[in-house]
Write an enzyme that holds these catalytic residues in place. Structure first.
Site, PDB file in Angstrom:
ATOM      1  N   PRO A   7      54.781 -58.046  30.293  1.00  0.00           N
ATOM      2  CG  PRO A   7      54.635 -58.124  32.608  1.00  0.00           C
ATOM      3  CD  PRO A   7      54.602 -58.997  31.398  1.00  0.00           C
ATOM      4  CB  CYS A   8      57.861 -54.666  27.381  1.00  0.00           C
ATOM      5  SG  CYS A   8      57.379 -56.089  26.406  1.00  0.00           S
ATOM      6  CD  GLN A   9      56.217 -53.052  33.080  1.00  0.00           C
ATOM      7  OE1 GLN A   9      56.470 -54.080  32.473  1.00  0.00           O
ATOM      8  NE2 GLN A   9      55.115 -52.892  33.783  1.00  0.00           N
TER       9      GLN A   9
END
Length: 737
Positions: free
Chosen positions: A206-208
């Site tokens: 996840p790169c949020q």
């Protein structure tokens, strides 16, 4: 009304009596052998259960209750008006057969190579296992993939993996349930891999919250997971790696994040080539006498890349101490003794070095604080800024900025200005990736040396990647417009892959109707455990011909094939694993890890097909939206009826096209043919999961539990569509050496 009970038959030579299910209905009787035997005194006839003194009593009682419930459902709660005795017996015997078959499960030591050559893969951030499914489906020129290890942090991900791959398919694929940021993660992963070479690593970190250093607005457990993913790549050095992410990553911070990701990938070095580069840098000292210190720092920085994590931390400490020693020599030259002991600016620089030297300890502290912050739900409150500010202060870049400001306030002049600038430049080199260091190195090269450097850069980069690739799942036989970004890293000794060829044209794409029509036999607050025949002619009356025309014979990947193909729903039922797994057993469901241990399994022909219980008002609201075609058009009518909702949006499925991106909340979608939300199985079909893939554990969750729990709907919504993963895996098999 039918009566359903169990009775014991005559005992065998060992004193064990077979347990039979008996159904009496309208003067007729059906008898079914359960396949279980028990001692007469271990069975309680009144409550129809096995006493807890008997061996396997939890498992057997669960099985007897389950079988009796399915019999009652067929006789008294069926969608179908009437079942014949033969149909009842056949259906119940299927459950019994699955139960017996499951007791012959044998988890093999390694996947059997039925043909061709197996290439190995590891699935990180695996979730439900969309990448895993697709990779196991893929084959090319008799080559296929062998599944080594999957990883995620949630127990229900592990449970779904263990049931699917170990118990059902009979593989020995391991699961590591651990946070990738923990210090011993890599050691534990390597232990699970057991010394095997890893050909491919896939996963979607996840790169949020991934952002540029020093500009983070938020700190949570997802923070910088990408860099930890790359740490695994550096250690395993697979032939290919695939990193999947949301399309928004391309435009985040005006594209700077995408560029930073590419730089980090380009900074993964071929350790064997490091001596050549360090020798080259040392050689530059002959023509750069005034920059020997910075060139020595670049050598040290490059050498860190060849070390393991523990040794690298020691090397980083040496690096900072080298700069600190230079500052100690400078101090008496720019301030007197008293000032050096009391001045705030000197203290800032000196203490900044201490903070950088203790970087490993501070990183551990940051992880613990972030974990506790998330546990206490610190967000959107008066506390969050204090936590964010403190965590930001611990970042190496922030520490260096304060050191830089202290030097600026000291106003170092004359001959000593060069030394202070070298100290600051060396500190910035410390935080740079290798790609930026190589770019900086050009400042010390003449034209001829720059040509040599370009060759070295090409040799030292372990992976080739030019740009990320945007893949729409509908181009690969998935009945869903789901756009995802793929970063595909190709090791320099492998063929370059820049895109994944589509398997279907725009006209050939799979429609929602193709995917779901055969599951459309349940209504509000109902659950199906086996398939029912769907008569399109009756359901659609005047439009039946049009609806039938949507059904196409296809290959597994969605490509139309009139002669040998099957419909999408047929592939979903028979499965897309090509019969490769000879040890495969009947799919089953368990509600928890404890239930799996106790063998409290459910052997239905159809799993995860349950609709939500919705109130009359909600059903009316959905009916109006469905009849109007979309939520926006329905607003006026909903307002007139007093049925407006605070919900931001509803997606009405169009049977003739592809669905929008499947997310984790089923209530966001309205079925194309009835006013209801989708079941887990219907959402799984839109993601291209086979029906034999059973999603385990809780069906849904809400509130703050969404932060920690991964129920079935979340497993489905967060997954990589298997057919997209299959296309990726097939393309790798076409090119891998």
């Amino acid at each position: 009304m039918a009566t359903i009970n169990y009775y014991l038959d005559k005992a065998d030579k060992k004193g064990l009596s077979p347990i039979h299910l008996r159904i009496n209905c309208n003067g007729k009787q059906i008898k079914i052998s359960t396949g279980e035997k028990i001692a007469q005194n271990d069975f309680d006839k009144e409550v129809q259960q096995v006493y807890n003194t008997a061996e396997k009593h939890i498992e057997v009682n669960h099985y007897l209750t389950y079988l009796k419930e399915r019999a009652d459902e067929l006789l008294n709660k069926s969608y179908k008006k009437v079942y014949t005795n033969k149909e009842i017996k056949e259906t119940l015997n299927d459950y019994v057969k699955a139960y017996k078959e499951d007791h012959n499960v044998n988890i093999i030591r390694e996947q059997i190579s039925l043909y061709g050559k197996p290439f190995t893969f590891v699935d990180l951030f695996a979730g439900a296992g969309g990448f895993s499914e697709g990779f196991l489906q893929a084959e090319h020129n008799n080559n296929f993939f062998d599944f080594l290890v999957a990883n995620d942090i949630n127990e229900n991900c592990e449970l779904t993996h263990v049931v699917r791959y170990n118990y059902q398919l009979g593989l020995d694929a391991e699961f590591l349930c651990q946070d990738i940021t923990e210090p011993d993660f890599l050691d534990n992963l390597l232990a699970k891999i057991k010394g095997k070479n890893v050909d491919v690593v896939c996963g979607g970190p996840p790169c949020q919250s991934f952002s540029l250093a020093g500009k983070r607005k938020k700190f949570d457990k997802k923070d910088d997971l990408f860099s930890h993913y790359l740490e695994v790549i550096k250690v395993l050095q697979p032939k290919y790696f695939v990193m999947e992410n949301v399309k928004g990553i391309l435009t985040k911070e005006k594209g700077k994040i995408k560029e930073l990701i590419l730089k980090e990938i380009n900074s993964i070095v071929d350790i064997k080539e490091i001596p050549k580069l360090t020798d080259f840098i040392k050689g530059l000292k002959k023509t750069n006498k005034n920059n020997e210190f910075l060139l020595d720092c670049l050598v040290k920085k490059v050498e860190i890349e060849q070390f393991s994590e523990i040794k690298a931390e020691d090397a980083k400490e040496v690096y900072i101490k080298t700069i600190e020693a230079k500052f100690r020599k400078l101090t008496p030259e720019i301030v007197d003794y008293k000032t050096s002991k009391t001045d705030e600016r000197i203290s800032t620089i000196r203490h900044g070095f201490n903070l950088l030297i203790r970087n490993k300890e501070w990183e551990k502290l940051k992880r613990d604080i972030i974990r506790e912050k998330d546990f206490c739900n610190i967000d959107n409150d008066y506390f969050v800024d204090s936590f964010t500010n403190f965590l930001t202060e611990l970042d190496a870049n922030e520490i260096i900025l304060k050191i830089e400001e202290a030097f600026k306030q000291l106003k170092v002049k004359g001959l000593h200005l060069k030394t202070s600038n070298e100290i600051l430049t060396a500190l910035k080199i410390y935080t740079q990736n290798i790609d930026d260091c190589l770019l900086f190195l050009k400042n010390f090269c003449n034209d001829e040396q720059n040509l040599d450097l370009e060759k070295l850069v090409s040799d030292i980069r372990l992976y080739k990647i030019e740009a990320p690739f945007v893949a729409n799942s509908s181009n690969y036989g998935v009945p869903q417009n789901r756009e995802r970004v793929l970063f595909i890293g190709c090791r320099k000794d492998q063929k370059f892959i820049s895109e994944i060829p589509a398997t279907v044209t725009e006209e050939e794409k799979v429609s929602v109707f193709e995917a779901l029509y055969d599951l459309d036999f349940i209504g509000n607050d109902e659950e199906a455990h086996h398939y029912e025949l769907v008569d399109i002619s009756k359901q659609y009356n005047g439009t039946a011909k049009k609806m039938k025309s949507l059904l196409k014979q296809r290959e597994i990947n969605g490509k139309p094939d009139i002669l040998k193909g099957k419909t999408f729903s047929e592939w979903s039922k028979i499965g897309r694993l090509n019969g490769r797994f000879k040890n495969a057993k009947t799919p089953f469901y368990v509600k928890s890890t404890e239930a799996l241990t106790n063998k409290e399994k459910v052997y239905d022909a159809l799993h995860n097909h349950k609709t939500s219980k919705q109130s009359d008002d909600v059903i009316k609201r959905l009916d109006i939206i469905l009849s109007e075609g979309n939520y926006k058009k329905a607003h006026c009518k909903l307002e007139e009826c007093g049925l407006l909702s605070n919900k931001r949006n509803y997606n009405v499925l169009n049977p003739e096209t592809q669905s929008p991106t499947v997310m984790t909340i089923a209530d966001d979608y309205i079925h194309y043919n009835s006013p209801r939300s989708l079941t887990v199985r219907e959402m799984a079909r839109l993601q291209s999961f086979d029906d034999s893939f059973v999603f385990q554990g809780k069906r849904s969750t809400g509130g703050n539990n969404r932060k920690t729990e991964v129920p079935q709907y979340t497993l489905v919504g967060n997954a990589v569509p298997p057919l997209l993963a299959r296309a990726v895996a097939t393309e790798i098999l076409r090119n891998i050496k």
